[in-house]
Design a protein around this motif. Structure first.
Motif, PDB file in Angstrom:
ATOM      1  N   UNK A  41       0.809  -1.212   0.000  1.00 42.30           N
ATOM      2  CA  UNK A  41       0.000   0.000   0.000  1.00 42.30           C
ATOM      3  C   UNK A  41       0.848   1.269   0.000  1.00 42.30           C
ATOM      4  N   UNK A  42       2.025   1.214   0.585  1.00 44.89           N
ATOM      5  CA  UNK A  42       2.907   2.385   0.641  1.00 44.89           C
ATOM      6  C   UNK A  42       4.345   1.922   0.478  1.00 44.89           C
ATOM      7  N   UNK A  43       5.060   2.511  -0.479  1.00 42.46           N
ATOM      8  CA  UNK A  43       6.469   2.180  -0.724  1.00 42.46           C
ATOM      9  C   UNK A  43       7.234   3.478  -0.961  1.00 42.46           C
ATOM     10  N   UNK A  44       8.267   3.718  -0.173  1.00 42.11           N
ATOM     11  CA  UNK A  44       9.079   4.920  -0.317  1.00 42.11           C
ATOM     12  C   UNK A  44      10.286   4.687  -1.207  1.00 42.11           C
ATOM     13  N   UNK A  45      10.812   5.763  -1.755  1.00 39.65           N
ATOM     14  CA  UNK A  45      12.041   5.705  -2.561  1.00 39.65           C
ATOM     15  C   UNK A  45      13.225   6.067  -1.680  1.00 39.65           C
ATOM     16  N   UNK A  46      14.214   5.207  -1.648  1.00 41.94           N
ATOM     17  CA  UNK A  46      15.440   5.413  -0.867  1.00 41.94           C
ATOM     18  C   UNK A  46      16.566   5.872  -1.796  1.00 41.94           C
ATOM     19  N   UNK A  68       9.857  10.597  -1.162  1.00 46.12           N
ATOM     20  CA  UNK A  68       8.875  10.369  -2.221  1.00 46.12           C
ATOM     21  C   UNK A  68       8.211   9.030  -1.953  1.00 46.12           C
ATOM     22  N   UNK A  69       6.891   9.027  -1.911  1.00 48.19           N
ATOM     23  CA  UNK A  69       6.131   7.838  -1.511  1.00 48.19           C
ATOM     24  C   UNK A  69       5.162   7.407  -2.604  1.00 48.19           C
ATOM     25  N   UNK A  70       5.115   6.087  -2.848  1.00 46.05           N
ATOM     26  CA  UNK A  70       4.103   5.520  -3.739  1.00 46.05           C
ATOM     27  C   UNK A  70       2.920   5.052  -2.909  1.00 46.05           C
ATOM     28  N   UNK A  71       1.724   5.383  -3.359  1.00 46.10           N
ATOM     29  CA  UNK A  71       0.495   4.845  -2.785  1.00 46.10           C
ATOM     30  C   UNK A  71      -0.098   3.882  -3.800  1.00 46.10           C
ATOM     31  N   UNK A  72      -0.054   2.604  -3.485  1.00 48.47           N
ATOM     32  CA  UNK A  72      -0.480   1.572  -4.434  1.00 48.47           C
ATOM     33  C   UNK A  72      -1.946   1.211  -4.232  1.00 48.47           C
ATOM     34  N   UNK A 122       7.366  13.253   4.341  1.00 46.80           N
ATOM     35  CA  UNK A 122       6.796  12.760   3.082  1.00 46.80           C
ATOM     36  C   UNK A 122       6.321  13.968   2.276  1.00 46.80           C
ATOM     37  N   UNK A 123       7.115  14.336   1.280  1.00 45.94           N
ATOM     38  CA  UNK A 123       6.852  15.575   0.539  1.00 45.94           C
ATOM     39  C   UNK A 123       6.162  15.359  -0.799  1.00 45.94           C
ATOM     40  N   UNK A 124       6.282  14.159  -1.363  1.00 51.02           N
ATOM     41  CA  UNK A 124       5.710  13.885  -2.680  1.00 51.02           C
ATOM     42  C   UNK A 124       5.060  12.505  -2.680  1.00 51.02           C
ATOM     43  N   UNK A 125       3.907  12.405  -3.347  1.00 52.00           N
ATOM     44  CA  UNK A 125       3.178  11.138  -3.423  1.00 52.00           C
ATOM     45  C   UNK A 125       2.806  10.832  -4.872  1.00 52.00           C
ATOM     46  N   UNK A 126       2.903   9.543  -5.225  1.00 47.91           N
ATOM     47  CA  UNK A 126       2.595   9.111  -6.591  1.00 47.91           C
ATOM     48  C   UNK A 126       1.828   7.797  -6.566  1.00 47.91           C
ATOM     49  N   UNK A 127       1.066   7.567  -7.626  1.00 50.52           N
ATOM     50  CA  UNK A 127       0.417   6.287  -7.824  1.00 50.52           C
ATOM     51  C   UNK A 127       1.376   5.310  -8.486  1.00 50.52           C
ATOM     52  N   UNK A 128       0.835   4.176  -8.927  1.00 51.29           N
ATOM     53  CA  UNK A 128       1.677   3.110  -9.453  1.00 51.29           C
ATOM     54  C   UNK A 128       1.382   2.850 -10.932  1.00 51.29           C
TER      55      UNK A 128
END
Length: 365
Positions: free
Chosen positions: A50-55, A361-365, A334-340
């Motif tokens: 459901x949530x995956x961040x970019x490292x 930067x976080x993905x919301x799947x 968490x400054x930026x959010x994106x879909x998948x």
């Protein structure tokens, strides 16, 4: 995770759904493609991400196909900062049920080597770690993972916060290694994501005064808003080092007991070593350079201890307790959010690599 590896269609327990993942195919080339999951083992769970961040390591792999001595030699699913919802549990899993929200610790150690038996499983030479070649990561619709590495989220902790347990774990492990406490002043070199979570962890551990240093005014302003007592802007020139050490010490207004180098460059490590009091401790967290030129002799003459860290061990329970209690708030990071989607994955990595006002930067799947 690394148990998977094919590019066939389907998921364990659901033949109709195509499990998609973000594959690192080549330099600067990410493709959303099918990712076949392995059969569910008796002690495993299947988790819908459901949530995956970019490292930063994800960006390194994208740009160069390598991070430190780890080299991507064949297509690999990216991502390791993650949380999701349990969809299926193995026959021997007693602590989790379908529907539980969990944060995933990304490394599977062997539990047989001397490091694992000695309690330092993060040093296991046979570690299977999300998105560390040759093992696949977690930027996917679903993954299969050991149940004992999936930690149930408290009701008041979001899935995004759960994913943030991974970078926060680095800061917590660093604070444990450096023995931060209520009587230890703390200097942090670098106000990037890891510097900021180290600052938050140090405060939660009781550090009474924290000074953070960076070359970027925006990131320093974020550090100040998150609770840094003082911020110091420095240059990238080594010629300014001596003068900047004085400024850092003046900003602390007391002896610097513990310093964290969260950047990992010759200048940042030299500043930390020179600024730290005699008998103090410097913890190297960042890995900006594989080799450095630093003033070790003068540090040794003042008995400044130097410790390093590699990932973390047994940190998720404390992370979740800090988040649950409110002692640490990671949400502002968490400054930026994106879909998948293909387009959003590409854009998210570009934003993360560019830096600037992007922290996490976080993905919301």
């Amino acid at each position: 995770m690394g148990k998977g590896g094919g590019e066939a269609v389907g998921t364990a327990g659901d033949e109709k759904e195509v499990n998609l993942a973000a594959w690192l195919v080549s330099v600067n080339n990410l493709k959303i493609q099918p990712f076949e999951l392995p059969p569910l083992g008796p002690h495993d769970v299947r988790v819908r991400m459901k949530a995956v961040g970019i490292c930063g390591s994800d960006v390194h792999y994208l740009k160069t196909l390598r991070c430190a001595h780890f080299v991507v030699k064949e297509p690999m699913v990216i991502g390791h900062e993650c949380a999701g919802v349990i969809e299926e549990v193995g026959s021997e899993v007693k602590t989790l049920v379908a529907g539980d929200r969990v944060a995933l610790e990304p490394g599977i150690s062997c539990w047989r080597c001397k490091h694992c038996k000695g309690g330092r499983y993060n040093l296991c030479p046979d570690m299977k770690f999300f998105a560390t070649p040759p093992y696949h990561g977690s930027l996917a619709n679903q993954v299969v993972h050991p149940a004992d590495l999936c930690f149930k989220l408290p009701d008041n902790v979001s899935l995004e916060e759960g994913a943030m347990c991974e970078p926060l774990s680095v800061g917590i492990h660093a604070c444990r290694r450096a023995e931060v406490g209520p009587e230890k002043t703390v200097l942090i070199m670098g106000a990037g994501p890891i510097g900021l979570v180290t600052m938050l962890a140090a405060r939660a551990f009781g550090a009474p005064r924290i000074v953070i240093v960076d070359v970027d005014e925006y990131r320093l302003s974020v550090a100040k808003s998150l609770g840094a007592d003082e911020i110091v802007k420095v240059s990238t020139s080594t010629q300014d080092l001596d003068e900047e050490v004085i400024r850092v010490q003046e900003a602390m207004g007391a002896d610097i007991d513990v310093s964290f180098d969260c950047a990992g460059f010759s200048k940042t490590m030299s500043t930390a070593l020179n600024a730290t009091r005699a008998g103090g401790k410097v913890c190297l967290v960042g890995m900006g350079h594989n080799e450095m030129t630093v003033p070790l002799t003068s540090a040794a003459a003042r008995e400044v201890d130097i410790v390093g860290i590699f990932r973390y061990k047994d940190t998720w329970p404390l992370c979740l307790e800090f988040l649950k209690s409110g002692k640490i708030d990671v949400k502002p990071l968490i400054t930026h959010r994106y879909g998948f989607s293909q387009k959003e994955v590409e854009e998210a990595f570009e934003v993360s690599a560019r830096g600037g006002d992007a922290i996490k930067v976080m993905f919301n799947l």
